[in-house]
Motif scaffolding. Sequence first.
Motif, PDB file in Angstrom:
ATOM      1  N   PHE A 200       0.830  -1.195   0.000  1.00  0.00           N
ATOM      2  CA  PHE A 200       0.000   0.000   0.000  1.00  0.00           C
ATOM      3  C   PHE A 200       0.871   1.254   0.000  1.00  0.00           C
ATOM      4  O   PHE A 200       1.886   1.308   0.722  1.00  0.00           O
ATOM      5  CB  PHE A 200      -0.905  -0.019   1.226  1.00  0.00           C
ATOM      6  CG  PHE A 200      -1.573   1.282   1.557  1.00  0.00           C
ATOM      7  CD1 PHE A 200      -1.130   2.050   2.609  1.00  0.00           C
ATOM      8  CD2 PHE A 200      -2.649   1.731   0.802  1.00  0.00           C
ATOM      9  CE1 PHE A 200      -1.738   3.253   2.936  1.00  0.00           C
ATOM     10  CE2 PHE A 200      -3.272   2.925   1.112  1.00  0.00           C
ATOM     11  CZ  PHE A 200      -2.814   3.686   2.176  1.00  0.00           C
ATOM     12  N   VAL A 201       0.449   2.265  -0.765  1.00  0.00           N
ATOM     13  CA  VAL A 201       1.162   3.538  -0.795  1.00  0.00           C
ATOM     14  C   VAL A 201       0.279   4.663  -0.247  1.00  0.00           C
ATOM     15  O   VAL A 201       0.668   5.367   0.673  1.00  0.00           O
ATOM     16  CB  VAL A 201       1.611   3.883  -2.228  1.00  0.00           C
ATOM     17  CG1 VAL A 201       2.248   5.277  -2.267  1.00  0.00           C
ATOM     18  CG2 VAL A 201       2.580   2.837  -2.759  1.00  0.00           C
ATOM     19  N   ALA A 202      -0.911   4.819  -0.833  1.00  0.00           N
ATOM     20  CA  ALA A 202      -1.793   5.915  -0.421  1.00  0.00           C
ATOM     21  C   ALA A 202      -3.218   5.634  -0.873  1.00  0.00           C
ATOM     22  O   ALA A 202      -3.434   4.856  -1.803  1.00  0.00           O
ATOM     23  CB  ALA A 202      -1.318   7.239  -1.010  1.00  0.00           C
ATOM     24  N   VAL A 203      -4.177   6.271  -0.208  1.00  0.00           N
ATOM     25  CA  VAL A 203      -5.586   6.101  -0.548  1.00  0.00           C
ATOM     26  C   VAL A 203      -6.295   7.431  -0.356  1.00  0.00           C
ATOM     27  O   VAL A 203      -5.912   8.238   0.512  1.00  0.00           O
ATOM     28  CB  VAL A 203      -6.237   4.991   0.306  1.00  0.00           C
ATOM     29  CG1 VAL A 203      -6.159   5.313   1.789  1.00  0.00           C
ATOM     30  CG2 VAL A 203      -7.688   4.746  -0.104  1.00  0.00           C
TER      31      VAL A 203
ATOM     32  N   THR B 111      -7.488  11.403   3.097  1.00  0.00           N
ATOM     33  CA  THR B 111      -6.332  10.681   2.566  1.00  0.00           C
ATOM     34  C   THR B 111      -5.617   9.931   3.685  1.00  0.00           C
ATOM     35  O   THR B 111      -5.723  10.284   4.872  1.00  0.00           O
ATOM     36  CB  THR B 111      -5.329  11.651   1.913  1.00  0.00           C
ATOM     37  OG1 THR B 111      -4.888  12.609   2.885  1.00  0.00           O
ATOM     38  CG2 THR B 111      -5.956  12.381   0.739  1.00  0.00           C
ATOM     39  N   ARG B 112      -4.896   8.889   3.268  1.00  0.00           N
ATOM     40  CA  ARG B 112      -4.044   8.174   4.206  1.00  0.00           C
ATOM     41  C   ARG B 112      -2.831   7.669   3.447  1.00  0.00           C
ATOM     42  O   ARG B 112      -2.939   7.323   2.260  1.00  0.00           O
ATOM     43  CB  ARG B 112      -4.788   7.006   4.845  1.00  0.00           C
ATOM     44  CG  ARG B 112      -4.040   6.395   6.015  1.00  0.00           C
ATOM     45  CD  ARG B 112      -4.946   5.483   6.807  1.00  0.00           C
ATOM     46  NE  ARG B 112      -5.056   4.173   6.175  1.00  0.00           N
ATOM     47  CZ  ARG B 112      -6.084   3.360   6.351  1.00  0.00           C
ATOM     48  NH1 ARG B 112      -7.093   3.731   7.086  1.00  0.00           N
ATOM     49  NH2 ARG B 112      -6.110   2.197   5.756  1.00  0.00           N
TER      50      ARG B 112
ATOM     51  N   VAL C 271       6.080   6.923   2.941  1.00  0.00           N
ATOM     52  CA  VAL C 271       5.932   7.995   1.954  1.00  0.00           C
ATOM     53  C   VAL C 271       5.405   9.294   2.554  1.00  0.00           C
ATOM     54  O   VAL C 271       5.299  10.296   1.858  1.00  0.00           O
ATOM     55  CB  VAL C 271       5.032   7.582   0.771  1.00  0.00           C
ATOM     56  CG1 VAL C 271       5.586   6.358   0.092  1.00  0.00           C
ATOM     57  CG2 VAL C 271       3.587   7.387   1.211  1.00  0.00           C
ATOM     58  N   LYS C 272       5.095   9.280   3.833  1.00  0.00           N
ATOM     59  CA  LYS C 272       4.570  10.480   4.466  1.00  0.00           C
ATOM     60  C   LYS C 272       5.548  11.639   4.336  1.00  0.00           C
ATOM     61  O   LYS C 272       6.741  11.495   4.590  1.00  0.00           O
ATOM     62  CB  LYS C 272       4.267  10.211   5.940  1.00  0.00           C
ATOM     63  CG  LYS C 272       2.992   9.424   6.172  1.00  0.00           C
ATOM     64  CD  LYS C 272       2.733   9.229   7.658  1.00  0.00           C
ATOM     65  CE  LYS C 272       1.447   8.440   7.883  1.00  0.00           C
ATOM     66  NZ  LYS C 272       1.199   8.193   9.329  1.00  0.00           N
TER      67      LYS C 272
ATOM     68  N   THR D  70       2.012  12.819  -2.300  1.00  0.00           N
ATOM     69  CA  THR D  70       0.696  13.402  -2.096  1.00  0.00           C
ATOM     70  C   THR D  70      -0.291  12.794  -3.082  1.00  0.00           C
ATOM     71  O   THR D  70      -0.040  12.823  -4.292  1.00  0.00           O
ATOM     72  CB  THR D  70       0.719  14.924  -2.278  1.00  0.00           C
ATOM     73  OG1 THR D  70       1.654  15.506  -1.373  1.00  0.00           O
ATOM     74  CG2 THR D  70      -0.664  15.516  -2.004  1.00  0.00           C
ATOM     75  N   ILE D  71      -1.384  12.259  -2.560  1.00  0.00           N
ATOM     76  CA  ILE D  71      -2.444  11.737  -3.413  1.00  0.00           C
ATOM     77  C   ILE D  71      -3.538  12.793  -3.525  1.00  0.00           C
ATOM     78  O   ILE D  71      -3.857  13.477  -2.540  1.00  0.00           O
ATOM     79  CB  ILE D  71      -3.005  10.404  -2.870  1.00  0.00           C
ATOM     80  CG1 ILE D  71      -3.954   9.763  -3.879  1.00  0.00           C
ATOM     81  CG2 ILE D  71      -3.648  10.580  -1.505  1.00  0.00           C
ATOM     82  CD1 ILE D  71      -4.368   8.334  -3.496  1.00  0.00           C
ATOM     83  N   SER D  72      -4.088  12.935  -4.715  1.00  0.00           N
ATOM     84  CA  SER D  72      -5.180  13.881  -4.924  1.00  0.00           C
ATOM     85  C   SER D  72      -6.080  13.351  -6.032  1.00  0.00           C
ATOM     86  O   SER D  72      -5.722  12.405  -6.730  1.00  0.00           O
ATOM     87  CB  SER D  72      -4.634  15.270  -5.297  1.00  0.00           C
ATOM     88  OG  SER D  72      -3.896  15.209  -6.508  1.00  0.00           O
ATOM     89  N   ARG D  73      -7.240  13.956  -6.167  1.00  0.00           N
ATOM     90  CA  ARG D  73      -8.162  13.509  -7.196  1.00  0.00           C
ATOM     91  C   ARG D  73      -8.878  14.713  -7.808  1.00  0.00           C
ATOM     92  O   ARG D  73      -9.086  15.723  -7.139  1.00  0.00           O
ATOM     93  CB  ARG D  73      -9.182  12.518  -6.638  1.00  0.00           C
ATOM     94  CG  ARG D  73     -10.114  13.068  -5.593  1.00  0.00           C
ATOM     95  CD  ARG D  73     -10.907  11.938  -4.908  1.00  0.00           C
ATOM     96  NE  ARG D  73     -11.756  11.206  -5.820  1.00  0.00           N
ATOM     97  CZ  ARG D  73     -12.250   9.983  -5.573  1.00  0.00           C
ATOM     98  NH1 ARG D  73     -11.948   9.382  -4.429  1.00  0.00           N
ATOM     99  NH2 ARG D  73     -13.039   9.401  -6.447  1.00  0.00           N
TER     100      ARG D  73
END
Length: 122
Positions: free
Chosen positions: A47-50, A55-56, A61-62, A66-69
């Motif tokens: 797992f990397v990010a969700v 977000t988590r 990787v913190k 950065t995950i975005s949508r």
Amino acid sequence: QVQLVESGGGLVQAGGSLRLSCVASGRTFSIYTMGWFRQAPGKEREFVAVISWSTRYADFVKGRFTISRDNAKNTVYLQMNSLKPEDTATYYCAAYRGMTVMMSNDYNYDYWGQGTQVTVAS
């Protein structure tokens, strides 16, 4: 059915940045939780990010990723900064219907992209 197509992988020097994109088919993208996973050669997928309403991130990787949508574009992004050689892997976009709970286990995800290769040179 949801189809996911990743792009944006490539070769980068350590300390550099890449932005991965994942475009989803369908008209209900906004109700899907989207995740990024990765798999390095000889290792299990991790797992990397969700992202759903929030977000988590995986601890490793913190502060760097950065995950975005963008629901208008049916796209989820993974901005990766300060890349390290150990970030080298195939990165996969994944999705499941629902936004209530953010899952980090890959077996909870119903749809997967084909993956995009990220290679970080030292």
